[in-house]
Scaffold this motif. Structure first.
Motif, short mmCIF file in Angstrom:
data_model
loop_
_atom_site.label_atom_id
_atom_site.label_comp_id
_atom_site.label_asym_id
_atom_site.label_seq_id
_atom_site.Cartn_x
_atom_site.Cartn_y
_atom_site.Cartn_z
N LYS A 40 -1.49 -1.55 1.74
CA LYS A 40 -1.59 -1.83 3.18
C LYS A 40 -0.25 -1.57 3.88
O LYS A 40 -0.21 -0.87 4.90
CB LYS A 40 -2.01 -3.30 3.41
CG LYS A 40 -3.26 -3.69 2.63
CD LYS A 40 -3.65 -5.13 2.87
CE LYS A 40 -2.61 -6.18 2.51
NZ LYS A 40 -2.35 -6.50 1.13
N THR A 41 0.82 -2.14 3.32
CA THR A 41 2.14 -1.94 3.92
C THR A 41 2.52 -0.46 3.93
O THR A 41 3.04 0.07 4.93
CB THR A 41 3.20 -2.76 3.16
OG1 THR A 41 2.89 -4.14 3.33
CG2 THR A 41 4.60 -2.49 3.68
N THR A 42 2.24 0.22 2.82
CA THR A 42 2.57 1.64 2.73
C THR A 42 1.81 2.44 3.78
O THR A 42 2.34 3.40 4.35
CB THR A 42 2.23 2.18 1.33
OG1 THR A 42 2.78 1.28 0.37
CG2 THR A 42 2.80 3.56 1.12
N THR A 43 0.56 2.03 4.05
CA THR A 43 -0.21 2.72 5.07
C THR A 43 0.49 2.59 6.43
O THR A 43 0.70 3.60 7.13
CB THR A 43 -1.64 2.14 5.15
OG1 THR A 43 -2.24 2.24 3.87
CG2 THR A 43 -2.47 2.88 6.18
N LEU A 44 0.90 1.37 6.78
CA LEU A 44 1.58 1.19 8.06
C LEU A 44 2.89 1.97 8.10
O LEU A 44 3.22 2.62 9.09
CB LEU A 44 1.85 -0.30 8.33
CG LEU A 44 0.65 -1.24 8.49
CD1 LEU A 44 1.10 -2.58 9.08
CD2 LEU A 44 -0.43 -0.64 9.37
N LYS A 45 3.64 1.90 6.98
CA LYS A 45 4.92 2.61 6.96
C LYS A 45 4.73 4.13 7.10
O LYS A 45 5.52 4.81 7.77
CB LYS A 45 5.69 2.31 5.66
CG LYS A 45 6.33 0.93 5.66
CD LYS A 45 6.92 0.60 4.30
CE LYS A 45 8.37 0.97 4.21
NZ LYS A 45 8.96 0.49 2.93
N SER A 46 3.67 4.63 6.48
CA SER A 46 3.41 6.07 6.58
C SER A 46 3.04 6.45 8.01
O SER A 46 3.46 7.50 8.51
CB SER A 46 2.26 6.48 5.66
OG SER A 46 2.55 6.11 4.34
N ILE A 47 2.26 5.58 8.67
CA ILE A 47 1.88 5.87 10.05
C ILE A 47 3.11 5.86 10.95
O ILE A 47 3.25 6.67 11.87
CB ILE A 47 0.81 4.86 10.55
CG1 ILE A 47 -0.48 5.01 9.73
CG2 ILE A 47 0.53 5.05 12.03
CD1 ILE A 47 -1.51 3.92 9.99
N MET A 48 4.06 4.94 10.63
CA MET A 48 5.27 4.83 11.46
C MET A 48 6.30 5.89 11.11
O MET A 48 7.24 6.12 11.87
CB MET A 48 5.87 3.42 11.29
CG MET A 48 6.86 3.05 12.39
SD MET A 48 6.07 2.98 14.03
CE MET A 48 7.41 3.51 15.09
#
Lengths: 234, 294
Positions: A40-48
């Motif tokens: 989940k965190t990696t998904t947000l970081k990738s989007i950012m």
């Protein structure tokens, strides 16, 4: 507003996101749930734009983000509140809020915006000139959110905002997300507090081992004990 | 010890402040760069030396000291920005030793180029006419130029403080030194900030070299001596702390000055003794954060 398609990400050699696809429509609250380490965190970081190596597609307001650095993604109207709040040491509450505006065209209305924000976040209003890290965890989280929304982003991504925060403040915070939604801000929420998150969300994605394994409306998932048991229980 | 009056000690204290002022300027640039970029700039002494030679060059062209005060920091700062942009930037994210080795090597190149251009022997550097002579400061006569050095340093510190505390860019620098990632997600292009901080740090080093020139003349190696002394200042003050650099710079200046009055043969060793004491009592320095290098 946001279309993530076949997003892959790596930490060094380990392939931590596999073909993640997520959509968030304007004005929605979408929540991303799953166990620790589900991606989940990696998904947000990738989007950012905070992961070194990503592949796939992240389209925000019709624009491909994948090769843009983080600061240009912010400029397009994307905001991100990372895990553990990341309130800057040595700065006052007011300075942390100003930091949310330094790169924004809204900066010329700085005084007005800080005043407006203080109205929305009364806990911060009384502490504007206090050193921010001396506040309680919940107040720091409020500040992190305020700092991210003060420049009026179109979409805000929040990573575990309720973690380690008193229940009464968590309720206050979730009320705030609904208020933000009513104002037209889109929200992508990663949350361990599944029941609470699903109560305010429109739709939900469930992640496991770096992939999306289930998606449905929040209401359906709230009633689906089997999925919740399988992917979210600790 | 006979004949050492209080006035003489007070005068020596002032001389220590003037010497310390140069250390302060040198060390705040070093600290600013380390605090923000985690780059230990081993070429800082070379930028200092280039500042002195740039001043010398401007005088040779017929300019005066007052032009130097403005032109030297600008030129050295611009040069510093080129170094950051085209050399150091390639090494970010590779650990602290890469930029350290790069700047170490660069300092040799810079010194050698100056030797080629100006020769191996040094030059005297005239004190500007307006600042020659001495003034009575109550405890005795004190060289006017040294007072000017103290004043100019105070002005730079005040300017830097206003810049860091009162401007948006200063806010970005203070926040970015603590948490560069959060500054990026709030829309700031951090690589530009690093570029400018390196420029400011090297500009101040060049300015310090210029101020030091009339006191000691210019030679190509002048940067390596002060780099060793500034290393002491940074260790005593705390790596990456600007307040620490100011306090420790003045302290080191005074220790050198006092020990050369009371025990001249100990003057060079005294600051390293000071460093050893600080390292035993407070390993992170006056204002340093423990474990910063780990």
């Amino acid at each position: 507003m946001l279309q993530v398609a076949n997003l892959n990400a790596w930490y060094g050699a380990s392939h931590v996101l596999q073909d993640v696809s997520i959509e968030v429509a304007k004005g929605e609250i979408v929540c991303l749930i799953g166990r620790n380490g589900a991606g989940k965190t990696t998904t947000l970081k990738s989007i950012m734009g905070l992961m070194d190596r990503t592949r796939g597609s992240v389209i925000f307001k019709g624009k491909e983000l994948l090769n843009l650095p983080a600061h240009l993604r912010f400029a397009l109207g994307l905001a991100y509140v990372p895990e553990e709040r990341r309130i800057v040491q040595g700065l006052s509450v007011r300075e942390n809020l100003r930091l949310g505006l330094v790169a924004s065209p809204e900066k010329r209305h700085e005084l007005q915006l800080i005043e407006d924000t203080a109205k929305i976040f009364p806990r911060l209003a009384e502490r504007l000139d206090q050193e921010a890290v001396t506040m309680s965890g919940g107040e720091q989280q409020m500040l992190a959110i305020a700092r991210a929304v003060i420049a009026k982003p179109d979409l805000i991504m929040l990573d575990e905002p309720s973690e380690g925060i008193m229940p009464v403040l968590v309720d206050e915070m979730f009320e705030l997300f609904l208020a933000m939604k009513a104002q037209g801000t889109t929200v992508l929420l990663v949350e361990q507090n599944v029941e609470l998150a699903l109560e305010i969300a429109d739709r939900a994605y469930v992640m496991d081992q770096g992939a999306v394994v289930h998606q449905s409306s929040a209401r359906e998932l709230l009633a689906d004990d089997e999925v919740k048991e399988r992917y979210c229980s600790v | 010890m006979a004949g050492l009056s209080l006035d003489l000690i007070a005068l020596q204290l002032f001389a220590g402040l003037a010497l310390g002022a140069i250390y302060v300027l040198f060390a705040i640039g070093l600290s600013l760069i380390f605090g923000m970029l985690t780059v230990v700039n081993f070429a800082h002494g070379a930028f200092y030396m280039v500042g002195a030679y740039a001043g010398l060059y401007i005088l040779m062209l017929g300019g005066n000291f007052w032009i130097c005060l403005l032109a030297v920091p600008l030129a050295v700062g611009l040069f510093g920005m080129l170094v950051e942009r085209f050399l150091i930037r390639r090494l970010y994210g590779r650990g602290i030793d890469y930029p350290l080795l790069l700047t170490f090597g660069l300092s040799y190149v810079m010194v050698e180029l100056v030797r080629l251009a100006f020769g191996k022997t040094g030059y005297p550097f005239d004190t500007p006419d307006l600042l020659q002579g001495a003034v009575n400061i109550g405890v005795g006569y004190f060289p006017l130029y040294r007072l000017f050095v103290i004043g100019a340093t105070a002005a730079v510190l005040l300017g830097l403080w206003l810049f860091l505390e009162k401007t948006s860019f200063g806010l970005i620098i203070r926040a970015g030194a603590r948490d560069p990632q959060i500054v990026r997600v709030l829309g700031v292009d951090i690589s530009n900030v690093w570029l400018i901080v390196f420029g400011i740090g090297t500009a101040i080093a060049g300015f310090a070299g210029l101020l030091a020139a009339p006191l000691q003349g210019v030679i190509p190696e002048m940067g390596s001596t002060i780099l060793a002394e500034a290393f002491v200042v940074t260790v005593v003050g705390g790596m990456g702390s600007i307040g620490g650099a100011v306090l420790a710079g003045l302290l080191v200046g005074i220790v050198v000055s006092m020990s050369s009055l009371f025990a001249p043969e100990m003057a060079k060793v005294s600051i390293f003794a000071l460093m050893a004491i600080v390292l035993i009592v407070r390993p992170q320095g006056f204002f340093g954060r423990a474990g910063l290098m780990s």
